[in-house]
Design a protein around this motif. Structure first.
Motif, PDB file in Angstrom:
ATOM      1  N   SER A 237      44.398  31.377  35.063  1.00 32.27           N
ATOM      2  CA  SER A 237      45.777  32.163  36.149  1.00 32.27           C
ATOM      3  C   SER A 237      44.937  33.335  36.578  1.00 32.27           C
ATOM      4  O   SER A 237      44.173  34.128  36.553  1.00 32.27           O
ATOM      5  CB  SER A 237      46.546  32.720  35.032  1.00 32.27           C
ATOM      6  OG  SER A 237      46.381  33.034  34.257  1.00 32.27           O
ATOM      7  N   GLN A 238      46.141  33.538  37.703  1.00 33.38           N
ATOM      8  CA  GLN A 238      45.757  34.729  38.546  1.00 33.38           C
ATOM      9  C   GLN A 238      45.865  36.461  37.526  1.00 33.38           C
ATOM     10  O   GLN A 238      44.814  36.598  38.022  1.00 33.38           O
ATOM     11  CB  GLN A 238      46.916  35.015  39.612  1.00 33.38           C
ATOM     12  CG  GLN A 238      46.505  36.162  40.730  1.00 33.38           C
ATOM     13  CD  GLN A 238      45.179  35.972  41.405  1.00 33.38           C
ATOM     14  OE1 GLN A 238      45.113  34.727  42.106  1.00 33.38           O
ATOM     15  NE2 GLN A 238      44.536  37.016  41.191  1.00 33.38           N
ATOM     16  N   GLN A 241      42.761  36.716  35.769  1.00 30.17           N
ATOM     17  CA  GLN A 241      41.590  37.234  36.602  1.00 30.17           C
ATOM     18  C   GLN A 241      42.045  38.893  36.752  1.00 30.17           C
ATOM     19  O   GLN A 241      40.898  39.718  36.341  1.00 30.17           O
ATOM     20  CB  GLN A 241      41.504  36.175  37.948  1.00 30.17           C
ATOM     21  CG  GLN A 241      41.124  34.833  37.211  1.00 30.17           C
ATOM     22  CD  GLN A 241      41.320  34.086  39.130  1.00 30.17           C
ATOM     23  OE1 GLN A 241      40.589  34.804  40.019  1.00 30.17           O
ATOM     24  NE2 GLN A 241      42.146  32.749  38.658  1.00 30.17           N
ATOM     25  N   ASP A 242      43.365  38.663  37.096  1.00 30.17           N
ATOM     26  CA  ASP A 242      43.713  40.071  37.680  1.00 30.17           C
ATOM     27  C   ASP A 242      43.097  41.331  36.770  1.00 30.17           C
ATOM     28  O   ASP A 242      43.096  42.719  36.987  1.00 30.17           O
ATOM     29  CB  ASP A 242      44.764  40.291  38.538  1.00 30.17           C
ATOM     30  CG  ASP A 242      45.032  39.170  39.556  1.00 30.17           C
ATOM     31  OD1 ASP A 242      43.958  39.262  40.728  1.00 30.17           O
ATOM     32  OD2 ASP A 242      46.096  39.027  39.721  1.00 30.17           O
ATOM     33  N   ASP A 299      50.717  35.297  33.467  1.00 29.44           N
ATOM     34  CA  ASP A 299      51.439  34.112  34.003  1.00 29.44           C
ATOM     35  C   ASP A 299      51.521  32.876  33.373  1.00 29.44           C
ATOM     36  O   ASP A 299      52.324  32.166  33.001  1.00 29.44           O
ATOM     37  CB  ASP A 299      50.072  33.793  35.041  1.00 29.44           C
ATOM     38  CG  ASP A 299      50.043  34.473  36.253  1.00 29.44           C
ATOM     39  OD1 ASP A 299      51.054  35.963  36.576  1.00 29.44           O
ATOM     40  OD2 ASP A 299      49.046  34.863  37.048  1.00 29.44           O
TER      41      ASP A 299
END
Length: 355
Positions: A237-238, A241-242, A299
């Motif tokens: 998911s974003q 990663q973030d 997320d």
């Protein structure tokens, strides 16, 4: 700079980091003015920033402890930073069924409520990456939910990896739930008065249990509570990663947990691992999902909320955009953790008052 001087500087930084964690939120907000982390438009709360910075000083994001060290660290953190329950909440330890023998459980009963009768009950599954965590590490959280929601809480000690890899934990939870709703334990538990809940790995086990209940055609509980649940083992998911370097739950540590929990070769998209893949979402109970915006599982929580709602399940999302993983267990230093517990307890009361 010689090694001894480096050590002194590091110690001083850790002491200052601890001081910031303990200072009032207004003071910490002033200290971090213009310097708080922002991810995808979500600015971290001041005390969450202080806790994150302290953890970063104490361990590298890719520095994995031994399993024993990890378990000791989590328990020590809980004892120092988790707000205890009111002394009016009674507790007793009992044994409940598991898939391979009995398991310990702790019953929390607020004043004026019977601890064995048929009363509103929360069956709680602690977090800890399926590898660590225990009844003791979540003692304050469970006791406070019992007190504030006015309901009995049963905290269950499922088996942990790596000694007992998947599916030991999910099988234990299913075995215990089955015995509870069939009246095979000393506790009188009516499914219509039962809520299942958990945080992090316990949120995963809660979501997996809901899938298993549907598959087994067992009576559904009244509701489910998912606190920063892990529901998608793809880790793509974003927010994953973030926030891969977020000190409380970095990507390297998540991978470490999963590698200890899931046997090599096991399909990680099996719904008993990744509950987001369940084909039984539409058969589930109403849900509350709690999550922080500086938690890599942000997320996961949103995707699961969307999936449940799309399947027709009444689902409430309780987001804290400035918060970190495990903030409901850091209530001595993070005020939003107390707010989240109070709102979760209010939701639980509403579930039964509205029925």
């Amino acid at each position: 700079m010689v090694k001894s001087e480096v050590g002194v500087v590091s110690k001083v930084k850790q002491i200052w980091g601890l001081v910031k964690v303990l200072l009032p939120e207004a003071v910490v907000r002033w200290l971090y003015a213009g310097r708080r982390t922002e991810v995808a438009g979500r600015v971290i709360d001041p005390k969450a920033q202080a806790v994150s910075d302290l953890v970063a000083l104490m361990r590298a994001s890719d520095d994995m402890p031994t399993v024993e060290e990890s378990r000791a660290q989590l328990l020590a953190m809980a004892r120092k930073l988790e707000q205890p329950a009111s002394e009016s909440v009674g507790t007793r330890d009992i044994m409940l069924p598991g898939a391979d023998g009995e398991r310990r459980a702790r019953v929390y009963t607020p004043s004026g409520l019977a601890d064995t009768g048929s009363v509103p009950t929360l069956f709680y599954l602690h977090g800890g990456g399926w590898v660590q965590g225990a009844i003791e590490s979540h003692d304050g959280l469970c006791g406070r939910l019992a007190d504030l929601a006015g309901m009995r809480v049963v905290s269950y000690d499922y088996r942990l990896a790596p000694e007992h890899p998947w599916p030991a934990a999910v099988d234990d939870v299913l075995a215990c739930y089955t015995a509870l709703v069939r009246g095979e334990t000393e506790l009188a538990v009516d499914p219509a008065q039962l809520v299942v809940g958990g945080d992090s790995a316990g949120g995963n086990l809660t979501a997996v249990l809901m899938h298993d209940i549907a598959v087994q055609s067992l009576p559904m509980p009244k509701a489910q509570v998912l606190i920063y649940p892990a529901v998608d083992a793809r880790l793509s998911s974003q927010s994953m990663q973030d926030l891969s370097d977020q000190p409380l739950l970095p990507a390297a540590r998540i991978a470490w947990y999963l590698n200890l929990y899931i046997p090599k070769g096991q399909d990680r998209l099996d719904p008993r691992v990744s509950a987001l893949m369940s084909d039984r979402l539409g058969q589930q109970s109403q849900a509350l999902i709690v999550v922080g915006g500086h938690d890599p599982l942000w997320d996961d929580a949103h995707a699961y909320c969307d999936a449940l709602q799309a399947a027709g399940v009444a689902t409430t999302l309780l987001p804290f955009p400035g918060q970190i993983h495990a903030f409901l267990s850091l209530t001595k230093v993070i005020p939003q953790g107390n707010e989240a517990i109070e709102k979760t307890a209010r939701w639980l009361r509403d579930v039964f008052e509205g029925s």
